[in-house]
Scaffold this active site. Structure first.
Site, PDB file in Angstrom:
ATOM      1  N   ARG A 119       0.911  14.386  13.638  1.00 42.67           N
ATOM      2  CA  ARG A 119       1.416  14.191  12.286  1.00 42.67           C
ATOM      3  C   ARG A 119       1.501  15.464  11.442  1.00 42.67           C
ATOM      4  NH1 ARG A 119      -0.879   8.503  10.106  1.00 42.67           N
ATOM      5  NH2 ARG A 119       1.025   8.592   8.876  1.00 42.67           N
TER       6      ARG A 119
ATOM      7  N   ARG B  41      -8.808  -0.267   4.264  1.00 42.90           N
ATOM      8  CA  ARG B  41      -7.853   0.702   3.719  1.00 42.90           C
ATOM      9  C   ARG B  41      -6.533   0.025   3.381  1.00 42.90           C
ATOM     10  NH1 ARG B  41      -6.121   4.637   7.443  1.00 42.90           N
ATOM     11  NH2 ARG B  41      -4.760   4.932   5.674  1.00 42.90           N
TER      12      ARG B  41
ATOM     13  N   ASP C  85       4.676   0.372  12.024  1.00 40.25           N
ATOM     14  CA  ASP C  85       3.455  -0.251  11.488  1.00 40.25           C
ATOM     15  C   ASP C  85       3.316  -1.727  11.882  1.00 40.25           C
ATOM     16  OD1 ASP C  85       2.671   2.107  10.379  1.00 40.25           O
ATOM     17  OD2 ASP C  85       3.090   1.564   8.303  1.00 40.25           O
TER      18      ASP C  85
ATOM     19  N   LYS D 153       0.838  -1.212   0.000  1.00 39.24           N
ATOM     20  CA  LYS D 153       0.000   0.000   0.000  1.00 39.24           C
ATOM     21  C   LYS D 153       0.871   1.260   0.000  1.00 39.24           C
ATOM     22  CE  LYS D 153      -1.844   1.737   3.973  1.00 39.24           C
ATOM     23  NZ  LYS D 153      -1.520   3.161   4.085  1.00 39.24           N
ATOM     24  N   ASN D 154       1.867   1.270   0.867  1.00 40.85           N
ATOM     25  CA  ASN D 154       2.649   2.498   1.029  1.00 40.85           C
ATOM     26  C   ASN D 154       3.622   2.759  -0.120  1.00 40.85           C
ATOM     27  OD1 ASN D 154       1.288   3.043   3.343  1.00 40.85           O
ATOM     28  ND2 ASN D 154       2.986   2.613   4.746  1.00 40.85           N
TER      29      ASN D 154
ATOM     30  N   CYS E 257      -4.554  12.524  13.560  1.00 35.11           N
ATOM     31  CA  CYS E 257      -5.261  11.264  13.362  1.00 35.11           C
ATOM     32  C   CYS E 257      -5.108  10.442  14.632  1.00 35.11           C
ATOM     33  CB  CYS E 257      -4.755  10.514  12.142  1.00 35.11           C
ATOM     34  SG  CYS E 257      -3.136   9.830  12.381  1.00 35.11           S
TER      35      CYS E 257
END
Ligand code: UD1
Length: 442
Positions: free
Chosen positions: A120, A397, A305, A22-23, A115
């Site tokens: 952030r 997501r 993560d 994803k990233n 968030c």
């Protein structure tokens, strides 16, 4: 809305294909903006964030077609704006700033705000782009950037920010002269973006190191072959934790073990047997889990993560594990939910102590962010009884076909409408080997 229902206590056994990262996918989709024309990208994961990115590109004027390979036509840029309704769903939208400024001389992006895992800020993105000649104004919650003469500069980042590095690189490739970014992020997803830009004609040296030297070029053009995104090391690590927590035997395919050394080392420290080939990882766990010591760091250190998933694993060990979260200030939201399942976790500031206290007991728990949600799924898979994970839109997501992949290795997991409360209906959804969504309760 939907929730996940999970019946724990079964070892996961079998093989799981790993999707594209994803990233890496999100910045690379956005990076197509720097080279007008048609781009083809392979191994793009089918995720809510991918759809959000494609719809953002569509609003900018760049249509796309998904049919295995993703095709994006960036010939024309009609609007240089990322509106609030997109950015608030997906912080990575801020990545349009660099490419749009480089392509059109202008970009308007809603400020992402905080968030669940912290405030952030994006000050380093702006600092870097300002060094390249961009000017910014804040108005109505939007950052409005303009540039007349994009020129190379020396930029030292205060911290190796991932998307910050990416934003600056995507502008610098079209700047006049040389840009040198020091203390750049070294995450494999940053390298994947740089490799992609090189296929468009960008000149970047030092890929994979903390010093990136970018020689700007007047124009970039789409590559003739489709570009393939790197495997998702966080998705891979999540399934390995699930295998470890359940005492399973799982082989991941289509993965790159070299990108995951920090995570694999912790799994070995926890008492798992890990064997790798060039593109597979097999994890077996046949003995009691051991306590671990985890400190999150920028790559190649242990990834933030993966912290939540490893914390779940520590709950199933015998002994005391310690965690130190150095990247985000508020990333222990999953701990409070794990407590509801019988975990013994104490945290003060950035440090958490986990006293392994198996077994955990199934409960209804609430997902707060993407990786916290994954941690709760792992807890449910290894706990006694039934766990319900609410607010699973976070999982959509970042995890492609999570339910299907876990079912294929023997997990009892299903997606149901969150109106379904009746235990018999939940059980029926788990027993149903067909489509994983149970109908809403009347
Ligand atoms: C990216 C990843 C995210 C991962 C994180 C850290 C994407 C789309 N997301 O997020 O999954 O958890 O890297 O590996 O790739 N910071 C500042 N000012 C800035 C930028 C960052 O103070 O201008 C701080 C952040 O608050 C945080 C740290 O730097 O404390 C690292 O954040 P960063 O690497 O920027 O994370 P993201 O790029 O947002």
């Amino acid at each position: 809305m939907e929730k996940l229902v999970v019946e724990g206590g079964r070892p996961l056994i079998g093989s799981i294909p790993v999707s594209g990262a994803k990233n890496a996918a999100l910045p690379i989709l956005i990076a197509t903006l720097v080279a007008p024309g048609e781009h083809r990208l392979g191994n793009i994961p089918d995720l809510a964030d991918t759809s959000s990115t494609l719809s953002l590109l569509g609003r900018i004027g760049c249509p796309s077609l998904v049919n295995g390979v993703v095709r994006i036509d960036t010939s024309r840029v009609a609007f240089s704006e990322a509106p609030y309704d997109v950015v608030r769903k997906m912080r990575a939208s801020v990545l349009v700033l660099g490419p749009l400024l480089a392509r059109t001389g202008e970009a308007k992006v809603s400020l992402p705000g905080g968030c669940a895992i912290g405030t952030r800020p994006i000050d380093q993105h702006l600092k870097g782009l300002e060094a390249l000649g961009c000017r910014f104004e804040l108005s109505g919650g939007y950052i409005h950037g303009t540039v007349h003469d994009l020129r190379g500069a020396d930029i030292h980042l205060d911290m190796p920010t991932v998307t910050g590095t990416e934003n600056i690189v995507m502008a610098a490739v079209l700047a006049r002269g040389t840009t040198r970014i020091t203390n750049a992020a070294r995450e494999p997803e940053v390298s994947d973006l740089c490799d992609f830009l090189v296929t468009l004609g960008a000149k970047i040296e030092g890929i994979g190191t903390s010093t990136l030297i970018i020689e700007g070029v007047p124009r970039l053009t789409p590559a003739s072959r489709p570009y393939r995104i790197v495997p998702d090391r966080i998705e891979a690590g999540t399934y390995l934790c699930a295998a470890a927590a359940t005492g399973g035997d799982v082989t991941l395919t289509g993965v790159d073990p070299k990108l995951m050394e920090a995570t694999l080392a912790k799994l070995v420290e926890a008492g798992c047997d890990v064997r790798t080939t060039e593109d597979t990882i097999r994890l077996t766990r046949s003995r009691q889990l051991l306590p671990i010591k985890v400190r999150t760091e920028p790559f190649p250190g242990f990834p933030t993560d993966m912290q939540a998933q490893l914390m779940t694993l520590a709950c199933f060990s015998k002994g005391t594990s310690t965690f130190e979260e150095t990247i985000f200030e508020n990333r222990y939201m999953h701990a409070a939910e794990l407590l509801r399942m019988g975990a013994d976790i104490q945290h003060a500031g950035r440090v958490a102590t986990v006293r392994g206290n198996p077994p955990l007991k199934g409960a209804a728990v609430m997902a707060s962010d993407l990786r916290a949600s994954a941690a709760l799924v792992i807890a449910g898979l290894a706990a006694e009884g039934i766990t319900e994970v609410l607010r699973i839109y976070h999982l959509d997501r970042g995890y492609e076909n999570l339910v299907g992949k876990l079912r294929a290795v023997g997990a009892r997991i299903a997606r149901v409408s969150d109106t379904v409360q009746d235990p018999a209906k939940l059980k029926a959804a788990l027993d149903d080997l067909g489509p994983s969504v149970a109908p809403a309760e009347a």
